[in-house]
Each structure stands twice: as structure tokens, then as C-alpha cells.
Motif scaffolding. Structure first.
Motif, PDB file in Angstrom:
ATOM      1  N   UNK A  88       9.909  28.296  -8.721  1.00 58.33           N
ATOM      2  CA  UNK A  88      11.005  27.440  -9.150  1.00 58.33           C
ATOM      3  C   UNK A  88      12.217  28.349  -9.313  1.00 58.33           C
ATOM      4  N   UNK A  89      13.411  27.859  -8.989  1.00 53.39           N
ATOM      5  CA  UNK A  89      14.606  28.721  -9.042  1.00 53.39           C
ATOM      6  C   UNK A  89      14.789  29.441 -10.382  1.00 53.39           C
ATOM      7  N   UNK A  90      14.457  28.811 -11.484  1.00 51.13           N
ATOM      8  CA  UNK A  90      14.638  29.467 -12.790  1.00 51.13           C
ATOM      9  C   UNK A  90      13.640  30.606 -13.018  1.00 51.13           C
ATOM     10  N   UNK A  91      12.598  30.715 -12.178  1.00 50.41           N
ATOM     11  CA  UNK A  91      11.619  31.797 -12.299  1.00 50.41           C
ATOM     12  C   UNK A  91      11.813  32.912 -11.265  1.00 50.41           C
ATOM     13  N   UNK A  92      12.815  32.773 -10.423  1.00 50.94           N
ATOM     14  CA  UNK A  92      13.048  33.770  -9.365  1.00 50.94           C
ATOM     15  C   UNK A  92      13.235  35.172  -9.951  1.00 50.94           C
ATOM     16  N   UNK A  93      14.061  35.298 -10.960  1.00 51.03           N
ATOM     17  CA  UNK A  93      14.292  36.618 -11.579  1.00 51.03           C
ATOM     18  C   UNK A  93      12.995  37.146 -12.208  1.00 51.03           C
ATOM     19  N   UNK A  94      12.253  36.268 -12.847  1.00 48.40           N
ATOM     20  CA  UNK A  94      10.991  36.663 -13.474  1.00 48.40           C
ATOM     21  C   UNK A  94      10.047  37.281 -12.443  1.00 48.40           C
ATOM     22  N   UNK A  95       9.826  36.581 -11.324  1.00 53.91           N
ATOM     23  CA  UNK A  95       8.920  37.106 -10.301  1.00 53.91           C
ATOM     24  C   UNK A  95       9.480  38.351  -9.621  1.00 53.91           C
ATOM     25  N   UNK A  96      10.778  38.457  -9.538  1.00 55.54           N
ATOM     26  CA  UNK A  96      11.365  39.662  -8.931  1.00 55.54           C
ATOM     27  C   UNK A  96      11.065  40.895  -9.777  1.00 55.54           C
ATOM     28  N   UNK A  97      10.862  40.716 -11.071  1.00 54.14           N
ATOM     29  CA  UNK A  97      10.491  41.837 -11.939  1.00 54.14           C
ATOM     30  C   UNK A  97       9.116  42.401 -11.593  1.00 54.14           C
ATOM     31  N   UNK A  98       8.333  41.655 -10.837  1.00 54.45           N
ATOM     32  CA  UNK A  98       6.979  42.086 -10.477  1.00 54.45           C
ATOM     33  C   UNK A  98       6.836  42.381  -8.990  1.00 54.45           C
ATOM     34  N   UNK A  99       7.960  42.585  -8.313  1.00 59.61           N
ATOM     35  CA  UNK A  99       7.914  43.032  -6.922  1.00 59.61           C
ATOM     36  C   UNK A  99       8.113  41.965  -5.874  1.00 59.61           C
ATOM     37  N   UNK A 100       8.414  40.740  -6.255  1.00 61.59           N
ATOM     38  CA  UNK A 100       8.665  39.682  -5.284  1.00 61.59           C
ATOM     39  C   UNK A 100      10.149  39.642  -4.936  1.00 61.59           C
ATOM     40  N   UNK A 101      10.445  39.514  -3.652  1.00 63.94           N
ATOM     41  CA  UNK A 101      11.820  39.397  -3.184  1.00 63.94           C
ATOM     42  C   UNK A 101      12.009  38.060  -2.490  1.00 63.94           C
ATOM     43  N   UNK A 102      13.161  37.459  -2.714  1.00 66.53           N
ATOM     44  CA  UNK A 102      13.488  36.179  -2.094  1.00 66.53           C
ATOM     45  C   UNK A 102      13.537  36.336  -0.576  1.00 66.53           C
ATOM     46  N   UNK A 103      12.976  35.355   0.119  1.00 70.92           N
ATOM     47  CA  UNK A 103      12.952  35.349   1.576  1.00 70.92           C
ATOM     48  C   UNK A 103      13.584  34.057   2.087  1.00 70.92           C
ATOM     49  N   UNK A 104      14.269  34.152   3.215  1.00 73.24           N
ATOM     50  CA  UNK A 104      14.779  32.948   3.869  1.00 73.24           C
ATOM     51  C   UNK A 104      13.608  32.260   4.564  1.00 73.24           C
ATOM     52  N   UNK A 105      13.652  30.948   4.606  1.00 71.88           N
ATOM     53  CA  UNK A 105      12.552  30.184   5.199  1.00 71.88           C
ATOM     54  C   UNK A 105      12.257  30.629   6.626  1.00 71.88           C
ATOM     55  N   UNK A 106      13.301  30.901   7.394  1.00 74.36           N
ATOM     56  CA  UNK A 106      13.093  31.288   8.793  1.00 74.36           C
ATOM     57  C   UNK A 106      12.497  32.685   8.953  1.00 74.36           C
ATOM     58  N   UNK A 107      12.446  33.469   7.874  1.00 71.26           N
ATOM     59  CA  UNK A 107      11.856  34.809   7.932  1.00 71.26           C
ATOM     60  C   UNK A 107      10.391  34.821   7.498  1.00 71.26           C
ATOM     61  N   UNK A 108       9.895  33.697   7.032  1.00 76.09           N
ATOM     62  CA  UNK A 108       8.513  33.625   6.572  1.00 76.09           C
ATOM     63  C   UNK A 108       7.549  33.581   7.759  1.00 76.09           C
ATOM     64  N   UNK A 109       6.335  34.083   7.593  1.00 73.50           N
ATOM     65  CA  UNK A 109       5.322  33.895   8.634  1.00 73.50           C
ATOM     66  C   UNK A 109       5.150  32.398   8.890  1.00 73.50           C
ATOM     67  N   UNK A 110       4.828  32.045  10.094  1.00 74.76           N
ATOM     68  CA  UNK A 110       4.782  30.643  10.503  1.00 74.76           C
ATOM     69  C   UNK A 110       3.961  29.770   9.550  1.00 74.76           C
ATOM     70  N   UNK A 111       2.752  30.212   9.205  1.00 74.38           N
ATOM     71  CA  UNK A 111       1.868  29.406   8.375  1.00 74.38           C
ATOM     72  C   UNK A 111       2.434  29.196   6.972  1.00 74.38           C
ATOM     73  N   UNK A 112       3.031  30.218   6.414  1.00 76.27           N
ATOM     74  CA  UNK A 112       3.638  30.127   5.079  1.00 76.27           C
ATOM     75  C   UNK A 112       4.913  29.295   5.169  1.00 76.27           C
ATOM     76  N   UNK A 142       8.313  24.625   4.025  1.00 72.78           N
ATOM     77  CA  UNK A 142       9.192  23.555   4.503  1.00 72.78           C
ATOM     78  C   UNK A 142       8.655  22.171   4.136  1.00 72.78           C
ATOM     79  N   UNK A 143       7.353  22.024   4.134  1.00 68.76           N
ATOM     80  CA  UNK A 143       6.757  20.746   3.746  1.00 68.76           C
ATOM     81  C   UNK A 143       7.030  20.455   2.262  1.00 68.76           C
ATOM     82  N   UNK A 144       6.847  21.464   1.413  1.00 63.70           N
ATOM     83  CA  UNK A 144       7.118  21.282  -0.019  1.00 63.70           C
ATOM     84  C   UNK A 144       8.582  20.941  -0.254  1.00 63.70           C
ATOM     85  N   UNK A 145       9.469  21.712   0.357  1.00 65.61           N
ATOM     86  CA  UNK A 145      10.911  21.488   0.183  1.00 65.61           C
ATOM     87  C   UNK A 145      11.305  20.129   0.759  1.00 65.61           C
ATOM     88  N   UNK A 146      10.703  19.763   1.894  1.00 61.82           N
ATOM     89  CA  UNK A 146      10.972  18.463   2.501  1.00 61.82           C
ATOM     90  C   UNK A 146      10.536  17.299   1.629  1.00 61.82           C
TER      91      UNK A 146
END
Length: 141
Positions: A96-120, A125-129
Motif C-alpha cells: 500500500x502506498x503508505x507502507x512504501x517507505x516502511x518496506x524500503x527500510x528493509x531493502x525493497x525498492x519501488x519498481x515500475x510495472x513495465x519493469x516487473x517480470x512478466x508473471x509478477x 496489473x490485475x490487482x491495480x485493474x
């Protein structure tokens, strides 16, 4: 502060975890083929995080800290454990957007949808859709 113990879920306890999610996180459905880690404070179950296998990747999903343990750093300990022993660059989460900073503290970096592996990316895209406001993130370390 009491000691926090983290360990993989014992398969016999899956019904307990399913009941817990039904009470506190009803949209999440723990399954037996997931990697599920539990955090205990003393003898009490305090938090759970699940990893769903998607082809050669994993999606960290359904992290739950039981309300009475929120604000006691149980989630932090659980994610720190995951960072040290579980996570690698094939792991993702949809935050969730309000948790982005929280997860980034543990090594997660924001990715653009088009940069994700196909399956992910398809799942994201289904969730966002379906109207969910989520941020795709990848564990980089």
C-alpha cells in the motif's frame, strides 16, 4: 521488551493461521504451499508473513501483525529476519502506498510495472485493474 521468536509455520497450525487471517485480514487466504513465517512474543503468536511462489519468483504477501502487538516492533523484527535469512532479488511485494517507505527500510525498492517480470507484472496489473492502490516493490538488499 519481551523476546521475539521467529520460525516457519508448522503445517499442522495452518488452520489456526487461516482463522487468524479471517479475523484480521479477510481478503488474505493462507495456503499450504506458501512459505509462512511466524513471530511469537513469549508463547503468543504476534505476527505472520507469507511468501507465494510465482514461477521463479516469490511475492511477499499478507503480512499481519495482530492488533495487540502493533507498535511493539514485532513487524520490524519479522522483516529484519526475512532480510537476513529469506529475501533475495527474486522477491517482490505489492505495498500500500503508505507502507512504501516502511518496506524500503528493509531493502525493497519501488519498481515500475513495465519493469516487473512478466508473471509478477500480470498479477500486479490485475490487482491495480481491480481498483487496488498498490506500489510494486522488489527486494534489492
Amino acid at each position: 521488551m519481551r523476546q521475539i521468536h521467529i520460525k516457519p509455520l508448522e503445517p499442522i497450525k495452518l488452520p489456526l493461521i487461516q482463522k487468524l487471517y479471517k479475523a484480521f485480514y479477510p481478503s488474505a487466504k493462507p495456503k499450504k504451499d506458501e512459505l509462512i513465517l511466524t513471530a511469537y512474543v513469549g508463547s503468543e503468536l504476534a505476527a505472520v508473513v507469507r511468501f507465494r511462489q510465482i514461477h521463479g519468483y516469490r511475492l511477499m504477501t499478507g503480512m499481519l501483525v495482530i492488533p495487540k502487538f502493533r507498535g511493539q516492533f514485532v513487524g520490524n523484527e519479522l522483516l529484519s529476519y526475512c532480510k537476513r535469512y529469506i529475501l533475495n532479488d527474486h522477491d517482490f511485494c505489492f505495498a500500500y502506498p503508505y507502507l512504501e517507505r516502511y518496506y524500503s527500510n528493509y531493502g525493497f525498492l519501488t519498481q515500475k510495472a513495465e519493469e516487473l517480470p512478466e508473471e509478477i507484472g500480470e498479477l500486479y496489473n490485475r490487482y491495480v485493474g481491480n481498483g487496488k492502490a498498490l506500489t510494486a516493490m522488489q527486494f534489492i538488499g
